[in-house]
Design a protein around this motif. Structure first.
Motif, PDB file in Angstrom:
ATOM      1  N   LYS A  42      64.877  74.950  76.454  1.00 55.60           N
ATOM      2  CA  LYS A  42      63.547  75.250  76.978  1.00 55.60           C
ATOM      3  C   LYS A  42      62.487  74.567  76.121  1.00 55.60           C
ATOM      4  O   LYS A  42      62.756  74.107  75.014  1.00 55.60           O
ATOM      5  N   GLY A  43      61.261  74.546  76.657  1.00 55.17           N
ATOM      6  CA  GLY A  43      60.142  74.055  75.875  1.00 55.17           C
ATOM      7  C   GLY A  43      59.682  75.086  74.858  1.00 55.17           C
ATOM      8  O   GLY A  43      60.227  76.181  74.773  1.00 55.17           O
ATOM      9  N   LEU A  44      58.683  74.740  74.081  1.00 54.92           N
ATOM     10  CA  LEU A  44      58.169  75.634  73.053  1.00 54.92           C
ATOM     11  C   LEU A  44      57.098  76.550  73.632  1.00 54.92           C
ATOM     12  O   LEU A  44      56.298  76.151  74.470  1.00 54.92           O
ATOM     13  N   PHE A 106      54.656  70.441  62.384  1.00 54.82           N
ATOM     14  CA  PHE A 106      55.719  71.424  62.575  1.00 54.82           C
ATOM     15  C   PHE A 106      56.614  71.526  61.349  1.00 54.82           C
ATOM     16  O   PHE A 106      56.909  70.527  60.677  1.00 54.82           O
TER      17      PHE A 106
ATOM     18  N   TYR B  10      67.539  65.227  82.017  1.00 56.72           N
ATOM     19  CA  TYR B  10      68.543  64.534  81.218  1.00 56.72           C
ATOM     20  C   TYR B  10      68.516  63.052  81.598  1.00 56.72           C
ATOM     21  O   TYR B  10      68.346  62.714  82.772  1.00 56.72           O
ATOM     22  N   TYR B  35      55.900  64.490  72.235  1.00 53.26           N
ATOM     23  CA  TYR B  35      56.564  64.798  70.978  1.00 53.26           C
ATOM     24  C   TYR B  35      58.011  64.327  71.055  1.00 53.26           C
ATOM     25  O   TYR B  35      58.624  64.333  72.124  1.00 53.26           O
ATOM     26  N   GLN B  37      61.757  65.271  69.382  1.00 54.03           N
ATOM     27  CA  GLN B  37      62.533  66.220  68.591  1.00 54.03           C
ATOM     28  C   GLN B  37      63.897  65.613  68.305  1.00 54.03           C
ATOM     29  O   GLN B  37      64.673  65.348  69.227  1.00 54.03           O
ATOM     30  N   LYS B  41      66.313  69.052  65.071  1.00 56.26           N
ATOM     31  CA  LYS B  41      65.268  69.905  65.637  1.00 56.26           C
ATOM     32  C   LYS B  41      63.886  69.617  65.064  1.00 56.26           C
ATOM     33  O   LYS B  41      62.949  70.360  65.344  1.00 56.26           O
ATOM     34  N   PHE B  42      63.759  68.562  64.262  1.00 58.17           N
ATOM     35  CA  PHE B  42      62.456  68.252  63.702  1.00 58.17           C
ATOM     36  C   PHE B  42      61.567  67.683  64.802  1.00 58.17           C
ATOM     37  O   PHE B  42      61.941  66.751  65.506  1.00 58.17           O
ATOM     38  N   LEU B  43      60.369  68.241  64.918  1.00 65.68           N
ATOM     39  CA  LEU B  43      59.458  67.893  66.012  1.00 65.68           C
ATOM     40  C   LEU B  43      58.263  67.133  65.453  1.00 65.68           C
ATOM     41  O   LEU B  43      57.605  67.601  64.526  1.00 65.68           O
ATOM     42  N   PHE B  90      59.397  65.949  74.355  1.00 63.62           N
ATOM     43  CA  PHE B  90      58.609  67.016  74.957  1.00 63.62           C
ATOM     44  C   PHE B  90      57.213  66.518  75.289  1.00 63.62           C
ATOM     45  O   PHE B  90      56.560  65.866  74.465  1.00 63.62           O
ATOM     46  N   PHE B 107      54.027  73.510  76.450  1.00 66.43           N
ATOM     47  CA  PHE B 107      55.073  72.504  76.407  1.00 66.43           C
ATOM     48  C   PHE B 107      55.889  72.481  77.690  1.00 66.43           C
ATOM     49  O   PHE B 107      56.129  73.513  78.319  1.00 66.43           O
ATOM     50  N   GLY B 108      56.339  71.282  78.035  1.00 68.95           N
ATOM     51  CA  GLY B 108      57.295  71.137  79.112  1.00 68.95           C
ATOM     52  C   GLY B 108      58.695  71.482  78.628  1.00 68.95           C
ATOM     53  O   GLY B 108      58.897  71.756  77.439  1.00 68.95           O
ATOM     54  N   PRO B 109      59.687  71.461  79.526  1.00 70.63           N
ATOM     55  CA  PRO B 109      61.047  71.867  79.179  1.00 70.63           C
ATOM     56  C   PRO B 109      61.814  70.814  78.385  1.00 70.63           C
ATOM     57  O   PRO B 109      62.893  71.112  77.876  1.00 70.63           O
TER      58      PRO B 109
END
Lengths: 116, 116
Positions: A42-44, A106, B10, B35, B37, B41-43, B90, B107-109
């Protein structure tokens, strides 16, 4: 320069027990701080924000965070974990004002696992 | 109703190909962001547009080119894809921000890009 450090990459708790996700910040001026949550695929989503008003900030889903200037911390807590809280949590600081806008900076994220 | 949507969700492609990711927001916001990621998981922010004008352009290879046909859309085109481009991208949007104010970013998904 503004930065945030999330002290734990993984936190594991049992359902119904308290949650503590730790975040320290570095800022050359009074910071604006946020916690975002990212559920799998999912998004944030914004949980809560601190922008120099009350130091104890309440967010959605029972989360809250306390801004402590003396400790340069902004830890996220919840009294009782729920299975649906399992997600990645990001501590965020607003970056310097430049060119008319602020960037978000972040942290590396903390993965919260909740066990039955 | 989806506030911020991205397509595709995807994307799997070969090195050297050119691909685009689309983003649309129906929140009436003035500012949109891309963004990246990474696998840890670093954004990190890549670009930001306000009313179709580029306002933030981080150190991103020239192979990445954002395009904003109107303030509700911000697309990301990537030329000559490389293995290191594999990540989740993102899109986000907010009302115009700056100075002492902060407007929540929605944010989007995400789009999971895999370069083989």
């Amino acid at each position: 320069a503004q930065s945030v450090t999330q002290l734990d990459s993984h936190v594991s708790v049992s359902e119904g027990t308290p949650v503590l996700l730790r975040c320290n910040y570095s800022s050359s001026y009074s910071p604006s701080l946020f916690w975002y949550v990212q559920h799998p695929n999912k998004g944030l989503q914004l949980l809560l924000k601190y922008t120099s008003a009350a130091t104890l900030v309440k967010g959605i889903n029972g989360f809250e965070a306390e801004f402590k200037k003396s400790e340069t911390s902004f830890h996220l807590t919840k009294p009782s974990a729920h299975m649906s809280d399992a997600a990645e949590y990001f501590c965020v600081v607003r970056g310097p004002y430049s060119g008319g806008y602020n960037k978000l900076i972040f942290g590396a994220g903390t993965r919260l696992a909740v066990h039955p | 109703d989806t506030a911020v949507s991205q397509t595709p969700k995807y994307l799997v492609t070969q090195m050297g190909n050119d691909k685009s990711i689309k983003c649309e927001q129906n929140l009436g916001h003035d500012t949109m962001y891309w963004y990246k990621q990474d696998s840890k998981k670093f954004l990190k922010i890549m670009f930001s547009y306000n009313n179709k004008e580029l306002i933030i352009n981080e150190t991103v290879p020239n192979r990445f080119s954002p395009k904003s046909p109107d303030k509700a859309h911000l697309n990301l085109h990537i030329n000559s894809l490389e293995l290191g481009d594999s990540a989740v991208y993102f899109c986000a949007s907010s009302q115009a921000q700056g100075g002492s104010s902060y407007n929540e970013q929605f944010f989007g998904p995400g789009t999971r890009l895999t370069v083989l």
